[in-house]
Design an enzyme around this catalytic site. Structure first.
Site, short mmCIF file in Angstrom:
data_model
loop_
_atom_site.label_atom_id
_atom_site.label_comp_id
_atom_site.label_asym_id
_atom_site.label_seq_id
_atom_site.Cartn_x
_atom_site.Cartn_y
_atom_site.Cartn_z
N HIS A 112 0.86 -1.19 0.00
CA HIS A 112 0.00 0.00 0.00
C HIS A 112 0.89 1.24 0.00
O HIS A 112 1.87 1.29 0.75
CB HIS A 112 -0.91 -0.01 1.22
CG HIS A 112 -1.87 1.14 1.22
ND1 HIS A 112 -2.93 1.22 0.34
CD2 HIS A 112 -1.91 2.27 1.95
CE1 HIS A 112 -3.59 2.35 0.55
NE2 HIS A 112 -2.98 3.01 1.52
N GLU A 146 -9.66 -6.59 7.19
CA GLU A 146 -9.88 -5.15 7.09
C GLU A 146 -8.98 -4.61 5.97
O GLU A 146 -7.85 -5.05 5.80
CB GLU A 146 -9.53 -4.44 8.40
CG GLU A 146 -10.33 -4.88 9.60
CD GLU A 146 -9.93 -6.26 10.11
OE1 GLU A 146 -8.73 -6.61 10.05
OE2 GLU A 146 -10.83 -7.02 10.52
C1 GRF Z 1 0.58 0.80 -6.31
O1 GRF Z 1 0.83 2.10 -5.87
C2 GRF Z 1 0.10 -0.07 -5.18
O2 GRF Z 1 0.73 0.19 -3.96
C3 GRF Z 1 -1.34 0.32 -5.08
O3 GRF Z 1 -1.76 0.45 -6.43
C4 GRF Z 1 -0.63 0.77 -7.23
C5 GRF Z 1 -0.52 -0.31 -8.26
O4 GRF Z 1 0.51 -0.05 -9.18
N1 GRF Z 1 -2.10 -0.63 -4.31
P1 GRF Z 1 1.07 -1.22 -10.12
O5 GRF Z 1 -0.13 -1.87 -10.76
O6 GRF Z 1 1.84 -2.17 -9.26
O7 GRF Z 1 1.92 -0.50 -11.13
#
Ligand code: GRF
Length: 283
Positions: A112, A146
């Site tokens: 995240h 969650e």
């Molecule tokens: C990343 O910033 C990830 O942390 C978030 O969504 C984005 C996905 O980017 N959950 P990618 O598809 O890995 O380029």
């Protein structure tokens, strides 16, 4: 070496984190291999990345299922079929049912783009800017039911710079994501971390060091590791004395020598060791 852990990666889009994991798994000594990539969206570019890397890719389109339970059951079946041992959510934009997250408890990772528990959910960069935080970052954690919650494995701190927009901040945080996700997967796959009372414990303190990405400041711990590599380079450069080693930007360090020359070095730090992959002298 023991068998590599079989990993299934779940995606919904671009797949740049998937690519970082693919690149790390391409190394012979990486403790995991990606055996399947599954997208809930048929048009996810990450599917192309998987195919280019020769990894079986599948679509489980959430729109074809009547309930979350049905969707999750289909996902679960595919993962079982591929003999997956660990799941990496990499930009996977679906909430999973409690049954699914329990079935894969401590075997499912997520990334995240914030320093959890801050800014869970959508638009973390916009919200970080609105809140006026000076540091944000990225977190890899074990998945719980969650959203964006669960025991934290690794975090990288990224400074918020004057003039940042959500886009520039997201791009800088994304570099940090690509750095820590392969590292976190390596730690889990090699059994060097485990969950104890919802806190992640590490086989050694060194493994638990957070990653700091900063335009101006050095990371003392990283610089120490890097100094060893730098001294090897120094030998190559007929014993020039090193004055200073610092991070230049992600994936690059700058070594300043006593005679005023500087060496910019690309470092490969997808696992816990740094290795020199190339560089150039700037006078
Ligand atoms: C990343 O910033 C990830 O942390 C978030 O969504 C984005 C996905 O980017 N959950 P990618 O598809 O890995 O380029």
């Amino acid at each position: 070496m023991s068998a590599r852990k079989r990993v299934g990666v779940l995606i919904s889009g671009r797949g740049s984190n998937l690519q970082a994991l693919i690149d790390a798994c391409a190394k012979a000594d990486f403790p995991a291999e990606i055996v399947t990539v599954i997208s809930n969206r048929p048009d996810a570019y990450g599917l192309e990345r998987a195919r280019s890397a020769g990894i079986p890719a599948a679509v489980v389109d959430h729109k074809s299922y009547r309930s979350r339970e049905d969707f999750d059951a289909a996902l679960h079946a595919l993962l079982e079929e591929a003999d997956v041992e660990l799941i990496c959510n990499a930009g996977f934009m679906r909430l999973l049912t409690e049954g699914f997250t329990q079935a894969w408890r401590d075997c499912q990772l997520n990334i995240h783009p914030s320093l959890l528990p801050a800014f869970r959910g959508l638009h973390p960069h916009e919200r970080a800017l609105e809140a006026g935080v000076r540091i944000t970052g990225a977190t890899v954690h074990f998945v719980r039911h969650e959203m964006d919650a669960g025991p934290i494995i690794l975090q990288a701190a990224v400074p918020v710079l004057a003039g940042d927009t959500a886009e520039t901040l997201a791009a800088r945080v994304l570099e940090a994501e690509h750095l820590i996700y392969p590292r976190a997967l390596a730690l889990v796959a090699s059994g060097r971390v485990w969950v104890d009372g919802e806190i992640v414990r590490f086989a050694s303190d060194k493994l638990a060091l957070p990653v700091f990405l900063s335009a101006e400041q050095d990371n003392a711990s990283a610089s120490k590791d890097l100094s060893e590599e730098a001294s090897k380079i120094s030998d190559l450069l007929r014993g020039k004395a090193i004055k200073h080693v610092s991070r230049h930007r992600v994936g690059e360090i700058v070594i300043e020598f006593d005679d005023g020359t500087r060496l910019f070095v690309n470092v490969d730090s997808s696992d816990l060791d740094f290795s020199i992959t190339g560089g150039e002298i700037d006078n």
